[in-house]
Design a protein around this motif. Sequence first.
Motif, short mmCIF file in Angstrom:
data_model
loop_
_atom_site.label_atom_id
_atom_site.label_comp_id
_atom_site.label_asym_id
_atom_site.label_seq_id
_atom_site.Cartn_x
_atom_site.Cartn_y
_atom_site.Cartn_z
N ASP A 14 -0.12 4.46 0.03
CA ASP A 14 -0.82 5.68 0.47
C ASP A 14 0.11 6.69 1.15
N GLY A 35 -4.68 -7.83 6.34
CA GLY A 35 -3.91 -6.60 6.40
C GLY A 35 -4.38 -5.64 7.46
N HIS A 36 -3.53 -4.71 7.72
CA HIS A 36 -3.67 -3.59 8.64
C HIS A 36 -2.76 -3.79 9.85
N GLY A 37 -1.84 -2.87 9.99
CA GLY A 37 -0.96 -2.88 11.16
C GLY A 37 0.11 -3.96 11.13
N LEU A 38 0.25 -4.66 10.01
CA LEU A 38 1.26 -5.73 9.98
C LEU A 38 2.65 -5.11 9.80
N GLU A 73 -10.71 -9.60 3.04
CA GLU A 73 -9.45 -9.21 3.65
C GLU A 73 -9.69 -9.15 5.14
N ASN A 81 0.86 -1.18 0.00
CA ASN A 81 0.00 0.00 0.00
C ASN A 81 0.91 1.25 0.00
N VAL A 100 -14.02 -0.82 2.12
CA VAL A 100 -13.67 -0.62 3.54
C VAL A 100 -14.63 0.40 4.14
N PHE A 122 -13.31 -5.87 3.39
CA PHE A 122 -12.41 -5.80 4.55
C PHE A 122 -13.25 -6.05 5.79
N SER A 159 -1.56 -7.44 2.80
CA SER A 159 -1.64 -6.07 2.33
C SER A 159 -0.98 -5.17 3.39
N ILE A 160 0.18 -4.64 3.03
CA ILE A 160 0.97 -3.93 4.05
C ILE A 160 1.42 -2.58 3.51
N GLY A 161 1.26 -1.55 4.34
CA GLY A 161 1.62 -0.21 3.92
C GLY A 161 2.54 0.50 4.88
N HIS A 162 1.99 0.93 6.00
CA HIS A 162 2.69 1.87 6.87
C HIS A 162 4.07 1.39 7.31
N THR A 196 -6.76 6.15 10.38
CA THR A 196 -6.70 5.10 9.36
C THR A 196 -7.93 4.23 9.55
N THR A 197 -8.15 3.26 8.64
CA THR A 197 -9.35 2.42 8.74
C THR A 197 -9.37 1.74 10.12
N GLU A 217 -8.63 0.48 -2.75
CA GLU A 217 -9.39 0.45 -1.50
C GLU A 217 -10.34 1.62 -1.52
N1 PXP Z 1 -5.83 -3.12 4.44
C1 PXP Z 1 -6.77 -2.16 4.59
C2 PXP Z 1 -8.18 -2.48 4.28
C3 PXP Z 1 -6.42 -0.87 5.02
O1 PXP Z 1 -7.36 0.07 5.15
C4 PXP Z 1 -5.06 -0.58 5.23
C5 PXP Z 1 -4.65 0.81 5.62
O2 PXP Z 1 -4.82 1.65 4.55
C6 PXP Z 1 -4.12 -1.61 5.07
C7 PXP Z 1 -4.54 -2.87 4.69
C8 PXP Z 1 -2.67 -1.41 5.29
O3 PXP Z 1 -2.47 -1.15 6.65
P1 PXP Z 1 -1.06 -0.64 7.13
O4 PXP Z 1 -0.81 0.67 6.45
O5 PXP Z 1 -1.25 -0.51 8.62
O6 PXP Z 1 -0.07 -1.68 6.75
#
Ligand code: PXP
Length: 391
Positions: free
Chosen positions: A161, A342-345, A303, A159, A244, A283, A363-366, A252-253, A222
Amino acid sequence: MEIQINNQQNRIDPAEIWKISRQVLKALRIGEGEVSLLVVGDQAMARYNQRYLGRRGPTNVLAFSMQEGLFSEINPHLWGDVVISTETAGREAREAGISINQRFQFLLIHGLLHLLGYDHEYSESETRRMEAKTEEVMARIETDNKEDTNMQIPRLAVNVDHIATVRQARKINEPDPVIAAGIAELAGAEGIIVHLREDRRHIQDRDLFMLKETVKTKLNLEMAAAEEIIRIALKVRPPMVTLVPEKRQELTTEGGLDVRGHRKALKETVKRLHKGKMAVSLFVDADPEQIRASKEVGADIIELHTGHYAEAKKEKEAQRLFERIVAGAELGARLDLKVSAGHGLNYINIRRFQGLEAIEEYSIGHSIIARAVYVGLDQAVREMVALVEQL
Ligand code: PXP
């Protein structure tokens, strides 16, 4: 068949216990049902042995059927409990010159077969029947494992973003999430994700339109199920979208979609997106009701929300939430949904997912973008790709 694991020991890696349990259940080829597995040391095992069987000292495995006797009427799907001492298993493994995991696998099969009505204490023919079944299950595990080696390795989708978050801090044209997406793909990412929020706090419409042209792997948009964004999705037509929930005030979500509470509207939205030839992911929290509702509204993918697990402060809580995700992933797979998470991983908490075959994509971003600030995006993505490939 589902298994609830209560792991109270530290001799076998919890991920290995999950893996072995899944392999054994799969090889037993039994349909509906639920068993509990309690994994303990010798002290606890000796207590159970004394309390329930009146025998002194520990033993390797105990099985308590819920299909027979006093409790048989409670729930026809509840098979019962298996208790295994990994301390005794370890000793027996050393004596036999095999690994503790191999011994654990045998003991689990043995306990489960007892729950399924097999026995070895009362007659020779019964003993032979149980031995033959044990051999059959072990042979099947071997075959399944061979097939599994050809299975897909889980994928990482990045991700981007927060590349746009940095850009929007100045509202200029760098850093560019489109360039970041290219670098992430070159470093091994197998998907690119962007969240076009209604408030456009990071990703802009221009990013999405350009990414549709440049992403070589798979672009995942997303989005909230909001009319304005649905129309944009129908115009851009990425191969995949993830619906989402979206609140203006959140950083964030925060939670998963309430699919159950919005069945009708979501069914309609999924249908529209399908018409635009997009695969639809929802999600959701790892809640069986939400997962079943996702199937009902026509989702292709779920997800699973890993944010609560990632934020857990205590190990016990993290493990409880993780086990919920495992059960959710397995339910999703049984319902023939593709499952991602995903989220917070991050580079540490992702390791617990080792052996969880039901999850096809992370799904990994931050955490990746944060690491990229120090080591560069290419390296940050490569490191996460390597971790995900080992799962
Ligand atoms: N999956 C979803 C549905 C999300 O909303 C987000 C955050 O945008 C992520 C994955 C990625 O999360 P993170 O940025 O914490 O890795």
